[in-house]
Design a protein around this motif. Structure first.
Motif, mmCIF file in Angstrom:
data_model
loop_
_atom_site.group_PDB
_atom_site.id
_atom_site.type_symbol
_atom_site.label_atom_id
_atom_site.label_comp_id
_atom_site.label_asym_id
_atom_site.label_seq_id
_atom_site.Cartn_x
_atom_site.Cartn_y
_atom_site.Cartn_z
ATOM 1 N N ILE A 133 34.196 29.723 30.724
ATOM 2 C CA ILE A 133 34.699 29.462 32.359
ATOM 3 C C ILE A 133 33.750 28.668 33.299
ATOM 4 C CG2 ILE A 133 36.286 31.355 31.758
ATOM 5 C CD1 ILE A 133 34.671 33.031 34.094
ATOM 6 N N ASP A 134 34.340 28.322 34.291
ATOM 7 C CA ASP A 134 33.604 27.505 35.351
ATOM 8 C C ASP A 134 32.990 28.478 36.163
ATOM 9 O OD1 ASP A 134 32.918 25.242 36.531
ATOM 10 O OD2 ASP A 134 34.351 25.586 38.349
ATOM 11 N N ASN A 135 31.854 28.089 36.812
ATOM 12 C CA ASN A 135 30.927 28.903 37.746
ATOM 13 C C ASN A 135 31.436 28.896 38.985
ATOM 14 O OD1 ASN A 135 30.474 26.203 38.444
ATOM 15 N ND2 ASN A 135 28.254 26.313 38.537
ATOM 16 N N ASP A 136 32.384 28.075 39.558
ATOM 17 C CA ASP A 136 32.616 28.216 40.901
ATOM 18 C C ASP A 136 34.348 27.852 41.307
ATOM 19 O OD1 ASP A 136 32.680 25.421 40.988
ATOM 20 O OD2 ASP A 136 30.873 25.362 42.279
ATOM 21 N N TYR A 137 34.811 27.195 40.642
ATOM 22 C CA TYR A 137 36.417 26.671 40.877
ATOM 23 C C TYR A 137 36.521 26.138 41.829
ATOM 24 C CZ TYR A 137 37.339 28.717 36.034
ATOM 25 O OH TYR A 137 37.269 29.210 34.881
ATOM 26 N N VAL A 138 35.653 25.397 42.439
ATOM 27 C CA VAL A 138 35.596 24.613 43.651
ATOM 28 C C VAL A 138 36.274 23.054 43.607
ATOM 29 C CG1 VAL A 138 34.253 23.654 45.633
ATOM 30 C CG2 VAL A 138 33.981 25.777 44.744
ATOM 31 N N GLY A 139 37.209 22.825 44.330
ATOM 32 C CA GLY A 139 37.675 21.391 44.420
ATOM 33 C C GLY A 139 39.245 21.373 43.982
ATOM 34 N N LYS A 143 48.741 23.595 44.421
ATOM 35 C CA LYS A 143 50.182 23.745 45.201
ATOM 36 C C LYS A 143 50.396 24.925 45.826
ATOM 37 C CE LYS A 143 55.120 23.545 44.135
ATOM 38 N NZ LYS A 143 56.169 23.292 42.887
ATOM 39 N N PHE A 144 49.899 25.986 45.317
ATOM 40 C CA PHE A 144 50.022 27.366 46.057
ATOM 41 C C PHE A 144 48.601 27.908 46.779
ATOM 42 C CE2 PHE A 144 52.958 27.113 42.196
ATOM 43 C CZ PHE A 144 53.834 27.276 42.851
ATOM 44 N N ASP A 145 47.992 26.922 47.241
ATOM 45 C CA ASP A 145 46.845 27.315 48.041
ATOM 46 C C ASP A 145 45.788 28.480 47.321
ATOM 47 O OD1 ASP A 145 47.339 25.250 49.898
ATOM 48 O OD2 ASP A 145 49.046 26.646 50.772
ATOM 49 N N LEU A 146 45.764 28.485 46.204
ATOM 50 C CA LEU A 146 45.028 29.613 45.411
ATOM 51 C C LEU A 146 43.469 29.340 45.730
ATOM 52 C CD1 LEU A 146 46.540 29.529 41.785
ATOM 53 C CD2 LEU A 146 47.045 31.076 43.783
ATOM 54 N N THR A 147 42.685 30.264 46.041
ATOM 55 C CA THR A 147 41.302 30.425 46.216
ATOM 56 C C THR A 147 40.666 30.401 44.965
ATOM 57 O OG1 THR A 147 41.066 32.834 45.855
ATOM 58 C CG2 THR A 147 41.760 32.059 48.097
ATOM 59 N N PRO A 148 39.365 29.874 44.853
ATOM 60 C CA PRO A 148 38.611 29.572 43.711
ATOM 61 C C PRO A 148 38.567 31.102 42.698
ATOM 62 C CG PRO A 148 37.434 28.590 45.219
ATOM 63 C CD PRO A 148 38.472 29.279 46.167
ATOM 64 N N ILE A 149 38.439 32.239 43.655
ATOM 65 C CA ILE A 149 38.158 33.477 42.588
ATOM 66 C C ILE A 149 39.664 33.596 41.988
ATOM 67 C CG2 ILE A 149 38.380 35.949 43.171
ATOM 68 C CD1 ILE A 149 35.685 34.649 42.960
ATOM 69 N N ASP A 193 51.423 36.818 41.684
ATOM 70 C CA ASP A 193 51.369 36.045 42.829
ATOM 71 C C ASP A 193 50.633 34.840 42.496
ATOM 72 O OD1 ASP A 193 52.900 37.967 44.171
ATOM 73 O OD2 ASP A 193 51.127 39.175 44.801
ATOM 74 N N GLY A 194 50.155 34.615 41.513
ATOM 75 C CA GLY A 194 49.070 33.449 41.496
ATOM 76 C C GLY A 194 49.978 32.146 40.951
ATOM 77 N N ASN A 195 50.864 32.432 40.200
ATOM 78 C CA ASN A 195 52.185 31.232 40.166
ATOM 79 C C ASN A 195 51.350 29.756 39.725
ATOM 80 O OD1 ASN A 195 54.231 32.873 40.721
ATOM 81 N ND2 ASN A 195 53.890 32.816 42.903
ATOM 82 N N ASP A 196 50.056 29.838 39.489
ATOM 83 C CA ASP A 196 49.573 28.469 38.985
ATOM 84 C C ASP A 196 50.593 27.855 37.768
ATOM 85 O OD1 ASP A 196 47.237 26.446 39.042
ATOM 86 O OD2 ASP A 196 47.309 27.177 36.839
ATOM 87 N N TYR A 197 51.017 28.805 36.936
ATOM 88 C CA TYR A 197 51.913 27.969 35.744
ATOM 89 C C TYR A 197 52.887 27.213 36.076
ATOM 90 C CZ TYR A 197 55.666 31.419 36.390
ATOM 91 O OH TYR A 197 57.042 32.168 36.625
ATOM 92 N N LEU A 198 53.454 27.327 37.566
ATOM 93 C CA LEU A 198 54.310 26.486 37.876
ATOM 94 C C LEU A 198 53.960 25.407 38.811
ATOM 95 C CD1 LEU A 198 57.102 29.174 39.339
ATOM 96 C CD2 LEU A 198 57.059 27.650 37.309
ATOM 97 N N ASP A 199 52.547 25.211 38.556
ATOM 98 C CA ASP A 199 51.966 24.080 39.391
ATOM 99 C C ASP A 199 51.886 22.637 38.675
ATOM 100 O OD1 ASP A 199 50.676 22.434 41.173
ATOM 101 O OD2 ASP A 199 48.989 23.622 41.676
ATOM 102 N N GLY A 200 53.218 22.238 38.255
ATOM 103 C CA GLY A 200 52.962 20.904 37.460
ATOM 104 C C GLY A 200 53.176 21.378 35.697
ATOM 105 N N TRP A 201 52.431 22.602 35.366
ATOM 106 C CA TRP A 201 52.611 22.777 34.049
ATOM 107 C C TRP A 201 54.062 22.860 33.374
ATOM 108 C CZ3 TRP A 201 48.144 21.911 32.399
ATOM 109 C CH2 TRP A 201 47.042 22.104 33.183
ATOM 110 N N ALA A 202 55.203 23.295 34.225
ATOM 111 C CA ALA A 202 56.439 23.606 33.703
ATOM 112 C C ALA A 202 56.999 22.189 33.626
ATOM 113 C CB ALA A 202 57.319 24.583 34.392
ATOM 114 N N ASP A 203 56.673 20.988 34.255
ATOM 115 C CA ASP A 203 57.339 19.835 34.453
ATOM 116 C C ASP A 203 57.832 19.294 32.994
ATOM 117 O OD1 ASP A 203 56.886 20.329 37.093
ATOM 118 O OD2 ASP A 203 55.796 18.317 37.232
ATOM 119 N N PRO A 204 56.970 19.161 31.959
ATOM 120 C CA PRO A 204 57.489 18.590 30.717
ATOM 121 C C PRO A 204 58.729 19.194 30.135
ATOM 122 C CG PRO A 204 55.050 18.945 30.500
ATOM 123 C CD PRO A 204 55.521 19.770 31.777
#
Length: 463
Positions: A133-139, A143-149, A193-204
């Motif tokens: 995994i990544d060392n910081d997840y910065v950048g 879409k859901f304003d998730l923090t690196p953590i 509460d993460g919801n990252d799976y809806l940040d474009g991943w469901a589009d296909p």
């Protein structure tokens, strides 16, 4: 031109960063995994995970140690979420622990990746594995304003579940989509509460809902179907998906037989839940037409709360004339969809099928008047409630051999009710008067009822 090319590379790295997160570890001449070399390691609070990291160089995490326990805060966070994923999957949900590689705990390596790259699960020569995994997840552009953590936590949940999956079946073949579907589902079970799976991943899936179930994309887009199964179809998961067993049942079937993943899904649905795959898939796709309309579960259409923030599936609609006949090509791996718009004229619709062998849902959808919204199983019928400015969708499949199904839909316009009904008592009667209906129709008639019995028929008059 160089700038355009560079932008394209960056864009693709962000959009497709999570693709192919299942990797085969590099092997030496003796068939042993060649794992990354790191400066040191820390053990998670439960002792189950060994987290390897550098203390210098570009792959080193932030070494801030706020609690002075000798472990960087970032590494502490990795250990905490890894322990949580293990506890939920194994202790609560009943999954088998990941295969043991014979050397201490399950290994997580901290690397340096570009923004947008989540991480990888590397499978050894066998069914053991490890994470990078990544060392910081910065950048990340979330879409859901998730923090690196938060992104790190989602990644660990997703990739660690792959490690457990290898213990059930280590031969991917053409089934990688099932691994990704269920890992995307689990990351939201663990971190709802993460919801990252809806940040474009469901589009296909949302953009192409008529694709075959096992060919909608890389599988990342299918997490919503996992929620449909675990939080709606499996009654044990209605209160919390952590009580559901349906996804595990599918993995147990897949890992213990020669069936592929799709056959295992169908077997569990039919034998354990008394529903065919196509019935479940048709219902699932139909309900996604209502995504984003309601803000909570207080409606008969949602199967999971995240539908409130998901986009609806995309269809192409045509304005419905008075009557139209269309043909759907049906099979048992996908849905066929035909969609119409009802204009501003109040209408009743009738539906007639040219065959009785099908499994179909009809949806009526209005974002202007929620009372119009309706979802029912397809049959030869008349929809008794009139409506306008709405869409009608036919979502159909078949539990059996492919077939062609003709359907006719007819819109019957309904005259608006007359207004200003007035009554005047006479010596031995009551005189009624009203303003004419505004139509549609040139020759309107009125039936007068008393105590639900018809007592008069009035043609072209208002009294």
């Amino acid at each position: 031109m160089k700038n355009i090319t560079l932008f394209g590379i960056i864009f693709l790295s962000l959009v497709f960063a999570r693709r192919d997160c299942l990797q085969q570890a590099e092997l030496d001449a003796l068939g042993r995994s060649s794992r990354p070399e790191k400066d040191t390691l820390a053990i998670s609070p439960s002792g189950h995970f060994y987290i390897h990291f550098d203390t210098t160089g570009n792959a080193a995490p932030d070494l801030t140690d706020s609690d002075s326990n000798g472990v960087p805060d970032y590494i502490d966070e990795v250990g905490i979420i890894a322990d949580s994923a293990h506890h939920v999957l194994v202790d609560i949900m009943g999954w088998e622990e990941e295969p043991f590689d014979g050397e201490g705990g399950y290994d997580i390596y901290i690397m340096s990746y570009g923004a947008g790259v989540y991480g990888y699960n590397y499978k050894d020569n066998g069914n053991t594995s490890y994470l990078q995994i990544d060392n910081d997840y910065v950048g990340y552009n979330s879409k859901f304003d998730l923090t690196p953590i938060e992104i790190m936590r989602i990644t660990v949940a997703h990739e660690y579940f792959h490690g457990i999956q290898w213990g059930y079946e280590e031969d991917l073949n053409s089934n990688a989509y099932f691994y990704e579907m269920t890992s995307m589902w689990f990351e939201d079970v663990l971190i709802p509460d993460g919801n990252d799976y809806l940040d474009g991943w469901a589009d296909p899936l949302l953009d192409n809902p008529t694709a075959d179930f096992d060919n909608t994309g890389g599988g990342y887009e299918l997490a919503l179907f996992g929620h449909y199964l675990s939080s709606f179809l499996d009654s044990k998961g209605i209160e919390t998906a952590k009580n559901s067993t349906i996804i595990r049942e599918m993995w147990e079937r897949y890992g213990s037989t020669s069936d592929d993943a799709f056959s295992s899904v169908k077997y569990v649905l039919e034998n354990n839940y008394d529903v065919s795959f196509i019935e479940a898939w048709v219902d699932f796709i139909s309900r996604n037409l209502y995504n984003g309309i309601y803000t909570n579960m207080g409606n008969p259409f949602y199967y999971y709360i995240d539908q409130s923030i998901a986009d609806p599936i995309h269809t192409s609609t045509n304005l419905l004339p008075d009557s139209v006949e269309f043909v759907l090509e049906l099979d048992d791996e996908s849905v066929a969809i035909e969609s119409f718009r009802i204009g501003s004229m109040e209408s009743l619709i009738t539906i007639d099928h040219g065959d009785l062998d099908f499994t179909g849902r009809v949806t009526i959808i209005s974002t202007d008047n929620y009372e119009y919204n309706n979802l029912f199983w397809g049959s030869d019928t008349t929809v008794e409630e009139s409506f306008n400015n709405a869409e009608v969708h036919f979502v159909y499949g078949i539990d059996g051999s492919s077939t062609t199904l003709p359907i006719e839909i007819t819109a019957h316009t309904v005259p608006l009710p007359p207004s200003n009904l007035m009554t005047v008592a006479a010596q031995d009667s009551i005189i009624l008067s009203w303003n004419s209906s505004r139509g549609p129709g040139d020759n309107l008639s009125y039936v007068v009822f008393r105590d639900n019995d018809s007592i008069d028929y009035v043609l072209n008059d208002t009294n």
